[in-house]
Motif scaffolding. Structure first.
Motif, PDB file in Angstrom:
ATOM      1  N   GLN A 162      38.389  44.461  32.911  1.00  0.00           N
ATOM      2  CA  GLN A 162      38.493  45.719  32.543  1.00  0.00           C
ATOM      3  C   GLN A 162      39.807  45.976  31.748  1.00  0.00           C
ATOM      4  O   GLN A 162      40.706  45.415  31.511  1.00  0.00           O
ATOM      5  N   ASN A 163      39.313  46.888  30.651  1.00  0.00           N
ATOM      6  CA  ASN A 163      40.152  47.399  29.535  1.00  0.00           C
ATOM      7  C   ASN A 163      39.701  48.371  29.054  1.00  0.00           C
ATOM      8  O   ASN A 163      38.633  49.013  29.430  1.00  0.00           O
ATOM      9  N   ASP A 164      40.361  49.169  28.063  1.00  0.00           N
ATOM     10  CA  ASP A 164      39.976  50.252  27.388  1.00  0.00           C
ATOM     11  C   ASP A 164      39.448  50.193  25.842  1.00  0.00           C
ATOM     12  O   ASP A 164      38.417  50.884  25.360  1.00  0.00           O
ATOM     13  N   GLU A 194      40.065  38.817  39.072  1.00  0.00           N
ATOM     14  CA  GLU A 194      41.067  39.326  38.362  1.00  0.00           C
ATOM     15  C   GLU A 194      42.197  38.253  37.831  1.00  0.00           C
ATOM     16  O   GLU A 194      42.875  38.546  36.783  1.00  0.00           O
ATOM     17  N   TYR A 199      34.636  40.110  34.702  1.00  0.00           N
ATOM     18  CA  TYR A 199      34.297  41.209  35.612  1.00  0.00           C
ATOM     19  C   TYR A 199      33.447  40.950  36.695  1.00  0.00           C
ATOM     20  O   TYR A 199      32.878  39.618  37.029  1.00  0.00           O
ATOM     21  N   ALA A 203      33.770  46.542  39.001  1.00  0.00           N
ATOM     22  CA  ALA A 203      34.720  46.712  37.968  1.00  0.00           C
ATOM     23  C   ALA A 203      33.815  46.858  36.644  1.00  0.00           C
ATOM     24  O   ALA A 203      34.474  47.724  35.821  1.00  0.00           O
ATOM     25  N   LEU A 204      32.798  46.240  36.400  1.00  0.00           N
ATOM     26  CA  LEU A 204      31.997  46.578  35.142  1.00  0.00           C
ATOM     27  C   LEU A 204      31.439  48.039  35.271  1.00  0.00           C
ATOM     28  O   LEU A 204      31.362  48.653  34.279  1.00  0.00           O
ATOM     29  N   ASP A 207      33.832  50.360  33.841  1.00  0.00           N
ATOM     30  CA  ASP A 207      34.020  50.363  32.406  1.00  0.00           C
ATOM     31  C   ASP A 207      33.003  50.822  31.785  1.00  0.00           C
ATOM     32  O   ASP A 207      32.874  51.581  30.639  1.00  0.00           O
TER      33      ASP A 207
END
Length: 259
Positions: A162-164, A194, A199, A203-204, A207
């Motif tokens: 996970q990230n932006d 984690e 992923y 969690a995917l 995103d």
């Protein structure tokens, strides 16, 4: 644009190599064990390789590929990667201990391979394709890639969590017609996921919702064991995207789609 999946597994098993994708016969994305499915003649056609990161399942067969090419009439193979990956190759692979230094063999003037450092946001022109280096998030510095030409484009997250930044970068590029995402673990292994920075399906999902459109999604890097249980979880969590499993030894013709 033709995308041939040489390997896309999170581990090794008969017929399932680790990550290596061949684009239009001349561009290789990662160089895992899937590379061994290429014939010598197909290896001779490769002009460039883009690497996501330094982990062995993504670079293991680069040394063997170069061993096949050295001494032939093949031009210097151009490899592109983040500085961390290039340093890892120089220090731990091409160090004349683990493997000969093919960056200076057979000669300094005409080496078998040239290692080129790239940064997030860089745009490479390789044959008729544009390759954009995307920020991604893993346990070591890693990159994803947007690869496109006038006809179509696809993107690959590499190993990712996970990230932006990855999604922000994709939203600022022409839309892709195929999105290849990593999903290695199930939610019950959330702690391990984690820690490893891979992923898991829910969690995917969070995103994917950051993307401004909904491209065809393909799942890569599935584990060798408990694969079917994870696939059930993926299909449930990502039902809105109707994800497909990336298939080893399969050729995809990436064409423009409506999103």
């Amino acid at each position: 644009m033709q995308l041939r999946i040489l390997g896309c597994s999170g581990g090794i098993s008969p017929g399932q190599g680790t990550t290596a994708f061949l684009v239009d016969q001349t561009l290789l994305v990662d160089a895992g064990t899937g590379v061994e499915s290429l014939t010598y003649e197909e290896m001779q056609q490769i002009e460039a390789i883009v690497l996501t990161h330094s982990h062995l399942d993504h670079i293991s067969h680069l040394p063997f590929l170069l061993k096949n090419l050295i001494g032939s009439t093949h031009q210097t193979l151009q490899v592109y990667a983040l500085s961390h990956t290039v340093d890892a190759l120089k220090n731990h692979i091409f160090n004349d201990v683990i493997w000969p230094d093919f960056t200076v063999l057979p000669s300094h003037d005409s080496p078998c391979v040239q290692l080129n450092i790239v940064k997030y946001g860089d745009v490479l022109s390789l044959a008729d394709k544009q390759v954009v280096v995307l920020p991604a998030y893993h346990s070591v510095p890693t990159a994803g890639y947007w690869i496109g030409n006038e006809d179509a484009a696809f993107a690959f997250s590499g190993d990712c969590f996970q990230n932006d930044d990855f999604w922000r970068a994709l939203n600022n590029l022409p839309s892709v017609d195929m999105l290849i995402m990593d999903s290695q673990f199930s939610k019950k292994d959330k702690a391990l996921s984690e820690l490893a920075k891979h992923y898991y399906p829910s969690a995917l999902k969070l995103d994917l919702e950051k993307l401004d459109y909904r491209p065809p999604v393909f799942i890569s890097h599935l584990p060798v064991t408990n694969k079917e249980k994870l696939l059930t979880e993926i299909r449930t969590e990502l039902a809105r995207w109707t994800p497909e499993v990336l298939e080893a030894n399969h050729v995809y013709n990436v064409t423009k789609t409506e999103t």
